[in-house]
Design a protein around this motif. Sequence first.
Motif, PDB file in Angstrom:
ATOM      1  N   PRO A  62      58.322  58.245  96.141  1.00  0.00           N
ATOM      2  CA  PRO A  62      57.851  58.201  94.757  1.00  0.00           C
ATOM      3  C   PRO A  62      56.607  57.324  94.622  1.00  0.00           C
ATOM      4  O   PRO A  62      56.323  56.490  95.482  1.00  0.00           O
ATOM      5  CB  PRO A  62      59.035  57.591  93.997  1.00  0.00           C
ATOM      6  CG  PRO A  62      59.753  56.779  95.029  1.00  0.00           C
ATOM      7  CD  PRO A  62      59.573  57.506  96.326  1.00  0.00           C
ATOM      8  N   ASP A  63      55.896  57.496  93.518  1.00  0.00           N
ATOM      9  CA  ASP A  63      54.704  56.693  93.240  1.00  0.00           C
ATOM     10  C   ASP A  63      55.046  55.419  92.482  1.00  0.00           C
ATOM     11  O   ASP A  63      54.356  54.409  92.609  1.00  0.00           O
ATOM     12  CB  ASP A  63      53.698  57.510  92.426  1.00  0.00           C
ATOM     13  CG  ASP A  63      53.192  58.712  93.213  1.00  0.00           C
ATOM     14  OD1 ASP A  63      52.524  58.493  94.235  1.00  0.00           O
ATOM     15  OD2 ASP A  63      53.489  59.852  92.815  1.00  0.00           O
ATOM     16  N   GLU A  84      59.719  68.582  85.536  1.00  0.00           N
ATOM     17  CA  GLU A  84      60.206  68.966  86.864  1.00  0.00           C
ATOM     18  C   GLU A  84      61.021  67.840  87.502  1.00  0.00           C
ATOM     19  O   GLU A  84      60.515  66.747  87.747  1.00  0.00           O
ATOM     20  CB  GLU A  84      59.025  69.296  87.781  1.00  0.00           C
ATOM     21  CG  GLU A  84      59.443  69.645  89.195  1.00  0.00           C
ATOM     22  CD  GLU A  84      58.278  69.744  90.174  1.00  0.00           C
ATOM     23  OE1 GLU A  84      58.555  69.940  91.371  1.00  0.00           O
ATOM     24  OE2 GLU A  84      57.114  69.600  89.761  1.00  0.00           O
ATOM     25  N   VAL A  86      62.373  66.383  90.706  1.00  0.00           N
ATOM     26  CA  VAL A  86      61.977  66.486  92.113  1.00  0.00           C
ATOM     27  C   VAL A  86      63.145  66.154  93.039  1.00  0.00           C
ATOM     28  O   VAL A  86      63.252  66.691  94.139  1.00  0.00           O
ATOM     29  CB  VAL A  86      60.781  65.542  92.393  1.00  0.00           C
ATOM     30  CG1 VAL A  86      60.362  65.585  93.848  1.00  0.00           C
ATOM     31  CG2 VAL A  86      59.610  65.889  91.491  1.00  0.00           C
ATOM     32  N   PHE A 100      64.384  61.667  90.649  1.00  0.00           N
ATOM     33  CA  PHE A 100      62.927  61.666  90.641  1.00  0.00           C
ATOM     34  C   PHE A 100      62.455  62.756  89.692  1.00  0.00           C
ATOM     35  O   PHE A 100      63.001  63.862  89.666  1.00  0.00           O
ATOM     36  CB  PHE A 100      62.350  61.996  92.027  1.00  0.00           C
ATOM     37  CG  PHE A 100      62.538  60.965  93.097  1.00  0.00           C
ATOM     38  CD1 PHE A 100      63.303  59.822  92.933  1.00  0.00           C
ATOM     39  CD2 PHE A 100      61.925  61.156  94.328  1.00  0.00           C
ATOM     40  CE1 PHE A 100      63.459  58.899  93.954  1.00  0.00           C
ATOM     41  CE2 PHE A 100      62.073  60.244  95.365  1.00  0.00           C
ATOM     42  CZ  PHE A 100      62.839  59.112  95.167  1.00  0.00           C
ATOM     43  N   ARG A 102      58.610  64.513  88.060  1.00  0.00           N
ATOM     44  CA  ARG A 102      57.152  64.566  88.176  1.00  0.00           C
ATOM     45  C   ARG A 102      56.545  64.366  86.784  1.00  0.00           C
ATOM     46  O   ARG A 102      56.936  65.037  85.832  1.00  0.00           O
ATOM     47  CB  ARG A 102      56.696  65.894  88.773  1.00  0.00           C
ATOM     48  CG  ARG A 102      55.236  65.882  89.198  1.00  0.00           C
ATOM     49  CD  ARG A 102      54.826  67.134  89.963  1.00  0.00           C
ATOM     50  NE  ARG A 102      55.694  67.486  91.073  1.00  0.00           N
ATOM     51  CZ  ARG A 102      55.662  66.937  92.292  1.00  0.00           C
ATOM     52  NH1 ARG A 102      54.801  65.976  92.560  1.00  0.00           N
ATOM     53  NH2 ARG A 102      56.485  67.355  93.239  1.00  0.00           N
ATOM     54  N   ASP A 103      55.595  63.431  86.679  1.00  0.00           N
ATOM     55  CA  ASP A 103      54.961  63.166  85.384  1.00  0.00           C
ATOM     56  C   ASP A 103      53.812  64.165  85.151  1.00  0.00           C
ATOM     57  O   ASP A 103      53.490  64.966  86.040  1.00  0.00           O
ATOM     58  CB  ASP A 103      54.521  61.703  85.274  1.00  0.00           C
ATOM     59  CG  ASP A 103      53.199  61.358  85.952  1.00  0.00           C
ATOM     60  OD1 ASP A 103      52.527  62.240  86.550  1.00  0.00           O
ATOM     61  OD2 ASP A 103      52.808  60.182  85.890  1.00  0.00           O
ATOM     62  N   ASN A 105      50.759  63.877  85.320  1.00  0.00           N
ATOM     63  CA  ASN A 105      49.644  63.677  86.251  1.00  0.00           C
ATOM     64  C   ASN A 105      49.980  64.096  87.670  1.00  0.00           C
ATOM     65  O   ASN A 105      49.169  63.920  88.577  1.00  0.00           O
ATOM     66  CB  ASN A 105      49.237  62.198  86.249  1.00  0.00           C
ATOM     67  CG  ASN A 105      48.892  61.732  84.863  1.00  0.00           C
ATOM     68  OD1 ASN A 105      47.928  62.196  84.278  1.00  0.00           O
ATOM     69  ND2 ASN A 105      49.698  60.845  84.317  1.00  0.00           N
ATOM     70  N   GLY A 106      51.203  64.595  87.867  1.00  0.00           N
ATOM     71  CA  GLY A 106      51.640  65.003  89.196  1.00  0.00           C
ATOM     72  C   GLY A 106      52.279  63.880  89.988  1.00  0.00           C
ATOM     73  O   GLY A 106      52.668  64.072  91.141  1.00  0.00           O
ATOM     74  N   ARG A 107      52.385  62.695  89.415  1.00  0.00           N
ATOM     75  CA  ARG A 107      52.997  61.540  90.088  1.00  0.00           C
ATOM     76  C   ARG A 107      54.517  61.633  90.019  1.00  0.00           C
ATOM     77  O   ARG A 107      55.084  62.102  89.031  1.00  0.00           O
ATOM     78  CB  ARG A 107      52.539  60.234  89.449  1.00  0.00           C
ATOM     79  CG  ARG A 107      51.058  60.005  89.542  1.00  0.00           C
ATOM     80  CD  ARG A 107      50.641  59.914  90.973  1.00  0.00           C
ATOM     81  NE  ARG A 107      49.212  59.709  91.101  1.00  0.00           N
ATOM     82  CZ  ARG A 107      48.605  59.686  92.254  1.00  0.00           C
ATOM     83  NH1 ARG A 107      49.273  59.857  93.376  1.00  0.00           N
ATOM     84  NH2 ARG A 107      47.315  59.492  92.307  1.00  0.00           N
ATOM     85  N   VAL A 108      55.170  61.162  91.074  1.00  0.00           N
ATOM     86  CA  VAL A 108      56.630  61.201  91.128  1.00  0.00           C
ATOM     87  C   VAL A 108      57.181  59.843  90.703  1.00  0.00           C
ATOM     88  O   VAL A 108      56.804  58.808  91.250  1.00  0.00           O
ATOM     89  CB  VAL A 108      57.119  61.576  92.544  1.00  0.00           C
ATOM     90  CG1 VAL A 108      58.636  61.517  92.624  1.00  0.00           C
ATOM     91  CG2 VAL A 108      56.611  62.972  92.913  1.00  0.00           C
ATOM     92  N   ASN A 110      60.553  57.548  90.224  1.00  0.00           N
ATOM     93  CA  ASN A 110      61.935  57.277  90.602  1.00  0.00           C
ATOM     94  C   ASN A 110      62.578  56.538  89.425  1.00  0.00           C
ATOM     95  O   ASN A 110      62.190  55.417  89.123  1.00  0.00           O
ATOM     96  CB  ASN A 110      61.942  56.408  91.868  1.00  0.00           C
ATOM     97  CG  ASN A 110      63.311  55.901  92.261  1.00  0.00           C
ATOM     98  OD1 ASN A 110      64.330  56.491  91.953  1.00  0.00           O
ATOM     99  ND2 ASN A 110      63.328  54.784  92.973  1.00  0.00           N
TER     100      ASN A 110
END
Length: 122
Positions: A62-63, A84, A86, A100, A102-103, A105-108, A110
């Motif tokens: 995760p980010d 989404e 993940v 998880f 996905r935001d 911006n495509g960031r994951v 947790n």
Amino acid sequence: MSIRRVMPDIPSQAMAESRDFYGLLGFEEVMNHGWVMTLASSSNPTAQITFMTHDKTAPVVPDVSVEVDDVDAVHAAVRASGAEIVHPLQDEEWGVRRFFVRDPNGRVVNVLTHRKGPVGAG
């Protein structure tokens, strides 16, 4: 719902070097499972940063991690929004319940809660 802490998650193949470098900034190791290590400020324990070689049960690192007081309620809200998922909502052996997502911006992200009772650090 209440947020307890937020911390960046950094993919790393240099765990010891990262610990040493961030130690210069005042961080101390508070958890290390080999594949994941968390450093925290001794003066402000919720100021944390996590390094991961991989994630033990999820398909991606995760980010960012967000600890909340009720992960099940957050999971229900996120699912209802259509975001989404993940990694599914599940209890992990190291003492957290997490999923998880996905935001935009495509960031994951947790999203986790520490389970009650005698469990390991998470």
